[in-house]
Design a protein around this motif. Sequence first.
Motif, PDB file in Angstrom:
ATOM      1  N   ASN A  40      24.331 -90.213  95.858  1.00  0.00           N
ATOM      2  CA  ASN A  40      24.948 -90.679  94.613  1.00  0.00           C
ATOM      3  C   ASN A  40      24.022 -90.476  93.427  1.00  0.00           C
ATOM      4  O   ASN A  40      24.449 -90.031  92.353  1.00  0.00           O
ATOM      5  CB  ASN A  40      25.336 -92.156  94.734  1.00  0.00           C
ATOM      6  CG  ASN A  40      26.478 -92.368  95.712  1.00  0.00           C
ATOM      7  OD1 ASN A  40      27.301 -91.478  95.938  1.00  0.00           O
ATOM      8  ND2 ASN A  40      26.542 -93.554  96.296  1.00  0.00           N
ATOM      9  N   ARG A  41      22.745 -90.790  93.607  1.00  0.00           N
ATOM     10  CA  ARG A  41      21.784 -90.618  92.525  1.00  0.00           C
ATOM     11  C   ARG A  41      21.574 -89.135  92.231  1.00  0.00           C
ATOM     12  O   ARG A  41      21.481 -88.729  91.061  1.00  0.00           O
ATOM     13  CB  ARG A  41      20.443 -91.275  92.904  1.00  0.00           C
ATOM     14  CG  ARG A  41      19.341 -91.132  91.840  1.00  0.00           C
ATOM     15  CD  ARG A  41      19.772 -91.717  90.508  1.00  0.00           C
ATOM     16  NE  ARG A  41      18.707 -91.605  89.511  1.00  0.00           N
ATOM     17  CZ  ARG A  41      18.926 -91.528  88.207  1.00  0.00           C
ATOM     18  NH1 ARG A  41      20.164 -91.549  87.715  1.00  0.00           N
ATOM     19  NH2 ARG A  41      17.913 -91.442  87.377  1.00  0.00           N
ATOM     20  N   GLU A  44      24.498 -87.994  90.293  1.00  0.00           N
ATOM     21  CA  GLU A  44      24.459 -88.585  88.954  1.00  0.00           C
ATOM     22  C   GLU A  44      23.506 -87.820  88.042  1.00  0.00           C
ATOM     23  O   GLU A  44      23.847 -87.503  86.903  1.00  0.00           O
ATOM     24  CB  GLU A  44      24.022 -90.049  89.062  1.00  0.00           C
ATOM     25  CG  GLU A  44      23.936 -90.778  87.734  1.00  0.00           C
ATOM     26  CD  GLU A  44      23.435 -92.204  87.918  1.00  0.00           C
ATOM     27  OE1 GLU A  44      23.994 -93.103  87.263  1.00  0.00           O
ATOM     28  OE2 GLU A  44      22.489 -92.422  88.701  1.00  0.00           O
ATOM     29  N   SER A  47      24.929 -84.376  87.256  1.00  0.00           N
ATOM     30  CA  SER A  47      26.084 -84.493  86.366  1.00  0.00           C
ATOM     31  C   SER A  47      25.653 -84.784  84.936  1.00  0.00           C
ATOM     32  O   SER A  47      26.165 -84.186  83.981  1.00  0.00           O
ATOM     33  CB  SER A  47      27.022 -85.588  86.874  1.00  0.00           C
ATOM     34  OG  SER A  47      28.121 -85.750  86.007  1.00  0.00           O
ATOM     35  N   GLU A  48      24.703 -85.705  84.773  1.00  0.00           N
ATOM     36  CA  GLU A  48      24.232 -86.059  83.428  1.00  0.00           C
ATOM     37  C   GLU A  48      23.577 -84.874  82.737  1.00  0.00           C
ATOM     38  O   GLU A  48      23.673 -84.722  81.516  1.00  0.00           O
ATOM     39  CB  GLU A  48      23.253 -87.236  83.516  1.00  0.00           C
ATOM     40  CG  GLU A  48      23.919 -88.557  83.871  1.00  0.00           C
ATOM     41  CD  GLU A  48      22.918 -89.688  84.025  1.00  0.00           C
ATOM     42  OE1 GLU A  48      21.691 -89.411  83.983  1.00  0.00           O
ATOM     43  OE2 GLU A  48      23.354 -90.849  84.181  1.00  0.00           O
TER      44      GLU A  48
END
Length: 248
Positions: A40-41, A44, A47-48
Amino acid sequence: MDVGLTVGDSIARMAATVEGFDLAEFSIGEGTDVDEIDRNRLDEVLSEADADLCVHLPFKQVAVTPVTEINDAIRAYLTRLLEWAGAQGATKAVLHGTARNPHDTDLRPAFADQLSAIGGIAADAGVELVVENVGHQKRGLPLTVLGDLARETETAVCFDVGHAYMEDGHDGIDRFLSGYGDLVSHLHVHDARSRGDTHLPLGAGEIDYGIVAEELGGFDGTVAVEVFTDDVALLEDTRRRIESHLAP
């Protein structure tokens, strides 16, 4: 051409440095349980930064040995890692071109078989396998041997400019790119000095990147800045320099 960073096995380093780059090359450490990586990290951070993912497969273990059972185990291990990489959306996976004895000519057919098999595993996972030149290291196949085997097996190459310089100077870079440049899908770029310093920012060492530009000008593959620093200004400067060399 997409330009990114190698970030080791640290998602924190990725988060701190990848902004503004097109991709992150994330290393899977030898013995790492990929199920324990914080997916998940990782998602994230990518994606950012609007960055793609590449992976570097474990580099301490060789790709081929004279022992069939060990080679089978290597493929089984890499299958698990490549399936994880594919599920994570990785586009490319870097494999060091290494053998138990890289100068044993009798082992080269086995390396070709192993490389073909690993490439097929990667393709099944939706990932492009790229084999990296590490001929300056004890277990690394010499540049020309690696190029011949990559062509024989139709395997794309991750050409590490600094590694080639450490192995055979500017002549090594020129000969490989003039003979096998069409196989290069992924680049590792950094500077180096013949006394042993490597993974320096471009301009801090001795490599003439004009040689790379002559053979790969207009390069439309992927590039990973492999400079061992977290200084973003230095990383961005190396990006600008390689883009100026390889721009159409």
